[in-house]
Write an enzyme that holds these catalytic residues in place. Structure first.
Site, PDB file in Angstrom:
ATOM      1  N   ASP A  32      20.068  57.306  41.373  1.00 13.01           N
ATOM      2  CA  ASP A  32      18.956  56.967  42.274  1.00 13.01           C
ATOM      3  C   ASP A  32      19.266  55.715  43.083  1.00 13.01           C
ATOM      4  OD1 ASP A  32      16.168  57.983  40.112  1.00 13.01           O
ATOM      5  OD2 ASP A  32      17.972  59.001  40.846  1.00 13.01           O
ATOM      6  N   VAL A  34      21.970  54.563  44.247  1.00 14.79           N
ATOM      7  CA  VAL A  34      22.856  54.817  45.404  1.00 14.79           C
ATOM      8  C   VAL A  34      22.037  55.457  46.525  1.00 14.79           C
ATOM      9  CG1 VAL A  34      24.785  56.235  46.220  1.00 14.79           C
ATOM     10  CG2 VAL A  34      24.952  55.033  44.018  1.00 14.79           C
ATOM     11  N   TYR A  35      21.191  56.459  46.148  1.00 14.88           N
ATOM     12  CA  TYR A  35      20.359  57.140  47.146  1.00 14.88           C
ATOM     13  C   TYR A  35      19.466  56.102  47.845  1.00 14.88           C
ATOM     14  CZ  TYR A  35      17.103  60.425  49.255  1.00 14.88           C
ATOM     15  OH  TYR A  35      16.337  61.109  50.169  1.00 14.88           O
ATOM     16  N   ASP A  36      18.810  55.265  47.036  1.00 15.46           N
ATOM     17  CA  ASP A  36      17.871  54.277  47.607  1.00 15.46           C
ATOM     18  C   ASP A  36      18.596  53.322  48.550  1.00 15.46           C
ATOM     19  OD1 ASP A  36      15.991  53.996  44.485  1.00 15.46           O
ATOM     20  OD2 ASP A  36      16.049  55.520  46.079  1.00 15.46           O
ATOM     21  N   SER A  81      -2.653  89.307  51.203  1.00 14.04           N
ATOM     22  CA  SER A  81      -2.811  88.941  49.793  1.00 14.04           C
ATOM     23  C   SER A  81      -2.390  90.127  48.934  1.00 14.04           C
ATOM     24  CB  SER A  81      -4.259  88.553  49.511  1.00 14.04           C
ATOM     25  OG  SER A  81      -5.092  89.525  50.099  1.00 14.04           O
ATOM     26  N   LYS A 113       4.001  84.343  39.031  1.00 13.05           N
ATOM     27  CA  LYS A 113       3.000  84.109  40.081  1.00 13.05           C
ATOM     28  C   LYS A 113       2.505  82.668  39.951  1.00 13.05           C
ATOM     29  CE  LYS A 113      -1.089  86.098  42.293  1.00 13.05           C
ATOM     30  NZ  LYS A 113      -1.871  84.814  42.360  1.00 13.05           N
TER      31      LYS A 113
HETATM   32  N1  LIG Z   1       1.939  82.922  44.043  1.00 16.59           N
HETATM   33  C1  LIG Z   1       3.176  83.427  43.986  1.00 16.59           C
HETATM   34  O1  LIG Z   1       4.015  82.967  43.205  1.00 16.59           O
HETATM   35  C2  LIG Z   1       3.531  84.568  44.888  1.00 16.59           C
HETATM   36  C3  LIG Z   1       2.598  85.019  45.819  1.00 16.59           C
HETATM   37  C4  LIG Z   1       2.931  86.090  46.668  1.00 16.59           C
HETATM   38  C5  LIG Z   1       2.003  86.611  47.659  1.00 16.59           C
HETATM   39  O2  LIG Z   1       0.862  86.092  47.809  1.00 16.59           O
HETATM   40  C6  LIG Z   1       2.441  87.724  48.473  1.00 16.59           C
HETATM   41  C7  LIG Z   1       1.582  88.283  49.435  1.00 16.59           C
HETATM   42  C8  LIG Z   1       2.055  89.362  50.173  1.00 16.59           C
HETATM   43  F1  LIG Z   1       1.259  89.929  51.075  1.00 16.59           F
HETATM   44  C9  LIG Z   1       3.337  89.892  49.989  1.00 16.59           C
HETATM   45  C10 LIG Z   1       4.178  89.329  49.029  1.00 16.59           C
HETATM   46  C11 LIG Z   1       3.727  88.257  48.279  1.00 16.59           C
HETATM   47  O3  LIG Z   1       4.589  87.712  47.338  1.00 16.59           O
HETATM   48  C12 LIG Z   1       4.209  86.677  46.557  1.00 16.59           C
HETATM   49  N2  LIG Z   1       5.114  86.238  45.655  1.00 16.59           N
HETATM   50  C13 LIG Z   1       4.811  85.208  44.828  1.00 16.59           C
HETATM   51  N3  LIG Z   1       5.760  84.783  43.934  1.00 16.59           N
END
Ligand SMILES: NC(=O)c1cc2c(=O)c3cc(F)ccc3oc2nc1N
Length: 326
Positions: A32, A34-36, A81, A113
């Site tokens: 760190d 060196v980076y700083d 989504s 996710k």
């Molecule tokens: N929260 C997440 O870790 C996560 C969220 C999405 C998405 O919301 C998502 C929405 C889409 F329309 C298509 C792919 C997606 O892929 C995704 N992949 C992830 N790993």
């Protein structure tokens, strides 16, 4: 003057490389100190010669004065989504529909996710130019200055590509606990969970506050069509994103069958408490882009992906409480 310009270019290059190794690969190349010291040297030269400040200089991560508000950004490609699955039956239904539509020569990629805030990042010729929230999927908020404070978001990619990527910004569990401890000591109200804390931190009008919140990201897709980059599967896309400098979650797997997907889910249901960040499920995606195109989208979600959601803990504790009080 010439050699000063050369030195500024060299410092920018070194600091980008060291920051990528430290924040993205989690494998520091230098101590760190060196980076700083290099950062101090660059800041001193930029102070004397503002004409040498690169737009993507690592010194430009924390913005100036607070914003009055956020501008709106219309996403070039809508941020859709995911539809949800809550049981093994839901997942087997999903798999059956895929098979009916495209035959049985397909496989999946499974990812954790991340329970954070969806973001879109735009780069022109490899330089970070704009970042936005999902908003309603079509129009989000321009939070570029706040995203610049997240150290694992590259200000300059390893390739001078023009690209838009999607990912999740999140607050690690440890940062969340420390933040709430601090807020409790200051008599401030606490954040309910890391997702709310991340959202609150990214929607700050003062980027210095965002910078203090230790946010992080995982990038998981290219907006628009991946084919433009000579990629024809989701697994390859994740490798490509990693190769040009983004932080991509390693806990992913190609699953040949829905039974492999269920095994992946069981593994990470058990591993979940040991992760340094919150996850609220597993994302399952048909791997090849040709298959994704065949399957297409509904009005709001891709037909080629689904999110298996973990049962909500509070629901379980509530049932247990009722059991105990009966
Ligand atoms: N929260 C997440 O870790 C996560 C969220 C999405 C998405 O919301 C998502 C929405 C889409 F329309 C298509 C792919 C997606 O892929 C995704 N992949 C992830 N790993």
């Amino acid at each position: 003057m010439k050699d000063l310009e050369k030195r500024v270019a060299e410092l920018n290059k070194l600091l980008h490389e060291y920051a990528h190794a430290y924040y993205v690969l989690d494998k520091p190349l230098v101590p760190d100190a060196v980076y700083d010291q290099l950062m101090q040297e660059l800041m001193a030269i930029e102070k004397e010669h503002p004409e040498f400040i690169y737009p993507d200089s690592p010194t430009q991560r924390v913005g100036g004065k607070p914003l009055e508000g956020f501008n709106k950004v219309t996403h070039r490609y809508p941020m859709l989504s995911l539809s949800n699955a809550f049981s093994e039956d839901d997942l087997r239904d999903f798999d059956r529909k895929i098979r009916q539509a495209i035959g049985d020569r397909y496989n999946y990629v499974c990812e954790l996710k991340i329970d954070g805030l969806a973001i879109a990042l735009r780069y022109e010729n490899g330089i970070f130019v704009q970042g936005a929230t999902r908003g309603d999927g079509t129009v989000g908020e321009d939070i570029t200055v706040n995203l610049k404070t997240i150290k694992d978001i590259p200000l300059r990619l390893k390739e001078p590509v023009t690209i838009e990527v999607r990912g999740e910004a999140y607050m690690p569990k440890k940062s969340f606990e420390e933040l709430n401890k601090q807020r409790a000591e200051n008599g401030e109200d606490l954040f309910a969970n890391p997702r709310n804390a991340a959202a609150g931190s990214l929607r700050q009008l003062d980027s210095k506050i965002t910078a203090s919140r230790n946010l992080a990201t995982f990038i998981y897709s290219i907006g628009g069509d991946g084919e433009a980059y000579g990629i024809d599967s989701h697994a390859e896309m994740l490798e490509y994103l990693d190769s040009i400098g983004f932080r991509v979650n390693k806990e992913r797997a190609v699953c040949e069958t829905i039974d492999d997907v269920l095994a992946f889910i069981n593994k990470w249901t058990a591993e979940r408490p040991n992760l340094p960040y919150e996850i609220d499920g597993i994302v399952i995606k048909v791997n090849r882009f040709a298959h994704q195109e065949e399957l297409g989208f509904t009005a709001k979600s891709p037909r080629w992906a689904i999110a298996y959601k973990f049962p909500a803990e509070e629901a379980i504790t509530k049932i247990i409480d009722i059991e105990l009080t009966v």
